[in-house]
Design an enzyme around this catalytic site. Structure first.
Site, PDB file in Angstrom:
ATOM      1  N   ASP A  43      13.024  62.753 -24.542  1.00  0.00           N
ATOM      2  CA  ASP A  43      13.629  61.755 -23.668  1.00  0.00           C
ATOM      3  C   ASP A  43      12.500  60.843 -23.191  1.00  0.00           C
ATOM      4  O   ASP A  43      11.712  61.231 -22.327  1.00  0.00           O
ATOM      5  CB  ASP A  43      14.325  62.461 -22.500  1.00  0.00           C
ATOM      6  CG  ASP A  43      14.755  61.501 -21.390  1.00  0.00           C
ATOM      7  OD1 ASP A  43      14.475  60.284 -21.494  1.00  0.00           O
ATOM      8  OD2 ASP A  43      15.348  61.976 -20.403  1.00  0.00           O
ATOM      9  N   GLN A  68      11.383  56.857 -19.581  1.00  0.00           N
ATOM     10  CA  GLN A  68      10.386  56.320 -18.647  1.00  0.00           C
ATOM     11  C   GLN A  68       9.096  55.885 -19.339  1.00  0.00           C
ATOM     12  O   GLN A  68       8.171  55.421 -18.680  1.00  0.00           O
ATOM     13  CB  GLN A  68      10.049  57.391 -17.588  1.00  0.00           C
ATOM     14  CG  GLN A  68      11.194  57.752 -16.679  1.00  0.00           C
ATOM     15  CD  GLN A  68      11.592  56.607 -15.772  1.00  0.00           C
ATOM     16  OE1 GLN A  68      10.775  55.747 -15.432  1.00  0.00           O
ATOM     17  NE2 GLN A  68      12.852  56.571 -15.370  1.00  0.00           N
ATOM     18  N   LYS A  73      14.734  49.790 -18.999  1.00  0.00           N
ATOM     19  CA  LYS A  73      13.578  50.332 -18.274  1.00  0.00           C
ATOM     20  C   LYS A  73      12.262  49.815 -18.858  1.00  0.00           C
ATOM     21  O   LYS A  73      11.180  50.244 -18.474  1.00  0.00           O
ATOM     22  CB  LYS A  73      13.594  51.861 -18.300  1.00  0.00           C
ATOM     23  CG  LYS A  73      14.717  52.456 -17.435  1.00  0.00           C
ATOM     24  CD  LYS A  73      14.583  53.958 -17.383  1.00  0.00           C
ATOM     25  CE  LYS A  73      15.868  54.650 -16.995  1.00  0.00           C
ATOM     26  NZ  LYS A  73      16.191  54.549 -15.576  1.00  0.00           N
ATOM     27  N   CYS A  95      19.080  61.731  -9.812  1.00  0.00           N
ATOM     28  CA  CYS A  95      19.752  62.378 -10.957  1.00  0.00           C
ATOM     29  C   CYS A  95      18.954  63.559 -11.475  1.00  0.00           C
ATOM     30  O   CYS A  95      18.962  63.855 -12.682  1.00  0.00           O
ATOM     31  CB  CYS A  95      20.030  61.393 -12.087  1.00  0.00           C
ATOM     32  SG  CYS A  95      21.143  60.075 -11.616  1.00  0.00           S
TER      33      CYS A  95
END
Lengths: 148, 424
Positions: B218, B221, B244, B382
């Protein structure tokens, strides 16, 4: 600090946040409910002892922001000793106050101390904080504690 | 097409890396930074939620709708060919950006969340059954928890969780113990959105590969802060979002190794993902189109391409130096406030600071900062299991991007002092 912010974080609200009224567990509640605001993590457990139609005793516990905690503190004091019907009317007036337009006239006499939350109107993202305790009260009234 | 390609050649010619990082010059590229909030200059410190967009991205989206709009992979008319060209050109750009081996390995999605759901639905359902295990970590975003939970419920698999230490670092020894012949997949966040921890993703991947277990990364970021090379990492899947990394919302990417993607069943059915359809049988399209059913977000895809151009022109090395500087500066200023406790002190961090203030709920901090023009995130970000790990209901999070300045951090710190004074 802005006018709106000073209105929102009045000394009374800050005091109730620090030293809330009725922050306690009840020994024999007849009605309880848990309220949760997933957006900010505010959590409150509300317990009441009803005698007939009258809220004889009420207490809450939990964690949350200053607005939600002060609201729970002042709400529990306001409905203590009132009938369920009277509590419902107060809730309606409170809900109107925090969601109405700025020009709307408020029933300040009936609202009493609850009127200090009028500033919440300026902060739409905080309306849920101020009303969490009230919504928990309503769901507690619908959830009598099982006596079996 | 020839005039189109000539225009494009001109655009490429002016593309050259900047020599010096000048934050004032960078800021001029982001129109939103000029606006005021509640009468104050906007100090935007919510970059881990979404970054602001440079003018080139905004212009590209507008130009698409004004001059280029048509559906892709369909028409023989000029605009359709143009839109298809721009869309597929972005795919190549992304392939180069993350150093994938082939354009077929770049699947467009709506974002990181959809990318992970695609893997769980397609790869997960095809490959997993009762008793199998999926490993994630304590610091996952809900979007890297819930899709796996749903899958586990459907196929009878089990979720295993790598613990973290008090600094917010993965406990790798525990991870190695979790790996077994039952493990069918590891899905791990590269950079924690809440703590800023940069995980030792290469170690995580190579350990999994020793057990022949594929790894999902993932990278939501990551992309605006550091370069990710999928072949160097040897990750099997990688998911990220455009918004992002200075790009538009509604566009994201799933990278997958070609052999894995080829073996996977389609995720959604519809147009563009088929070769031929009859009521008896449908033949699916080739990669990556097999996973791109329906008309995609073409404008956002083109915008994402421009965002990548922009990031490359500034350079990730320069961005990292600037952001590390801001992080250090903010950390020192917060450390000087006795009421403040920073959550997450990992060995390697990006410019994300989560913190709590004694006696003040994050939601109150957020409102007061907002009135000062300072945008931060408050809440559980989250990552509720992570909040439980640190035993806090919520935190305040400041996250910095390439356009933030020390003056903005001063403003933010002053506002924090104001909060503490008010609640004293």
């Amino acid at each position: 600090m802005s006018e709106e912010l000073r209105e929102l974080y009045q000394q009374v609200i800050l005091d109730h946040n620090r030293h809330p009224n009725n922050y306690k567990q009840l020994p024999c509640p007849t009605h309880t409910a848990e309220g949760y605001n997933p957006l900010c993590g505010d959590r409150i457990v509300l317990a009441m002892a009803l005698c007939g139609d009258i809220i004889k005793e009420i207490g809450f516990q939990g964690s949350g922001c200053a607005i939600s905690k002060a609201s729970a503190s002042i709400m529990t004091s306001a409905v203590n000793g009132k009938t369920v019907g009277e509590a419902n009317i107060l809730f309606q007036k409170f809900q109107t106050m925090i969601t109405s337009d700025l020009g709307t006239r408020l029933d300040r006499v009936a609202l009493g101390k609850l009127a200090i939350f009028a500033g919440v109107r300026e902060f739409p993202s905080r309306v849920k904080c101020a009303s969490l305790a009230w919504h928990t009260l309503l769901s507690a009234l619908n959830e009598p504690v099982s006596t079996q | 097409m020839s005039d189109l390609l000539e225009d494009h050649a001109v655009a490429e010619a002016v593309f050259c890396p900047i020599d010096v990082f000048d934050v004032d010059v960078i800021r001029d590229d982001f129109p939103i930074l000029r606006r005021r909030i509640h009468g104050k200059h906007l100090v935007y410190l919510d970059n881990a939620a979404t970054t602001q967009k440079p003018q080139v991205v905004i212009d590209a989206v507008q130009e698409y709708y004004e001059q280029q709009n048509a559906n892709i992979h369909r028409g023989v008319h000029y605009l359709s060919e143009l839109a298809t060209h721009l869309y597929e050109e972005t795919r190549q750009k992304i392939r180069q950006f993350i150093n994938a081996g082939s354009d077929k390995e770049i699947v467009f999605t709506r974002g990181t969340t959809e990318s992970i759901n695609l893997i769980a639905s397609s790869y997960g359902k095809a490959k997993m059954g009762p008793g199998d295990e999926i490993i994630i970590s304590t610091m996952e975003h809900h979007s890297n928890i819930v899709p796996w939970q749903l899958l586990c419920e459907q196929v009878g698999a089990k979720l295993r969780v790598i613990p973290i230490d008090n600094d917010g670092d993965l406990v790798l020894e525990e991870y190695y113990k979790l790996l077994s012949e039952k493990t069918k997949l590891v899905s791990i966040v590269h950079i924690s959105n809440t703590l800023g921890t940069i995980n030792p993703i290469k170690e995580v991947i190579s350990a999994a590969h020793k057990h022949d277990v594929p790894v999902v990364v993932d990278a939501a970021q990551s992309m605006a802060h550091l370069r990710v090379d999928v072949r160097e990492l040897d990750c099997d899947f990688l998911a990220f979002s455009g918004h992002k990394m200075l790009g538009p919302t509604g566009i994201g990417v799933l990278y997958g190794k070609e052999a894995l993607l080829n073996a996977m069943p389609p995720y959604q059915g519809g147009g563009d993902m088929i070769l031929s359809v009859s009521f008896e049988k449908t033949t699916f399209n080739e990669l990556p189109h097999k996973f791109e059913a329906g008309t995609p977000n073409i404008a956002a895809t083109i915008g994402l391409g421009k965002a990548i151009d922009y990031l490359l022109r500034v350079g990730h090395e320069k961005i990292a130096v600037h952001e590390d500087n801001l992080l250090e500066y903010a950390n020192e200023a917060l450390a000087a406030i006795p009421e403040v406790r920073v959550i997450g002190q990992a060995r390697q961090k990006t410019s994300v600071i989560s913190f709590v203030v004694d006696g003040v709920h994050p939601h109150d901090i957020g409102t007061i900062l907002d009135q000062n023009g300072v945008a931060v995130r408050t809440g559980h970000h989250c990552t509720q299991p992570l909040m439980q790990r640190f035993n806090v209901p919520a935190t305040t999070r400041a996250s910095f991007a390439l356009y933030n300045t020390r003056e903005e951090i001063n403003h933010f710190i002053e506002a924090i002092y104001g909060v503490i004074r008010l609640f004293k």
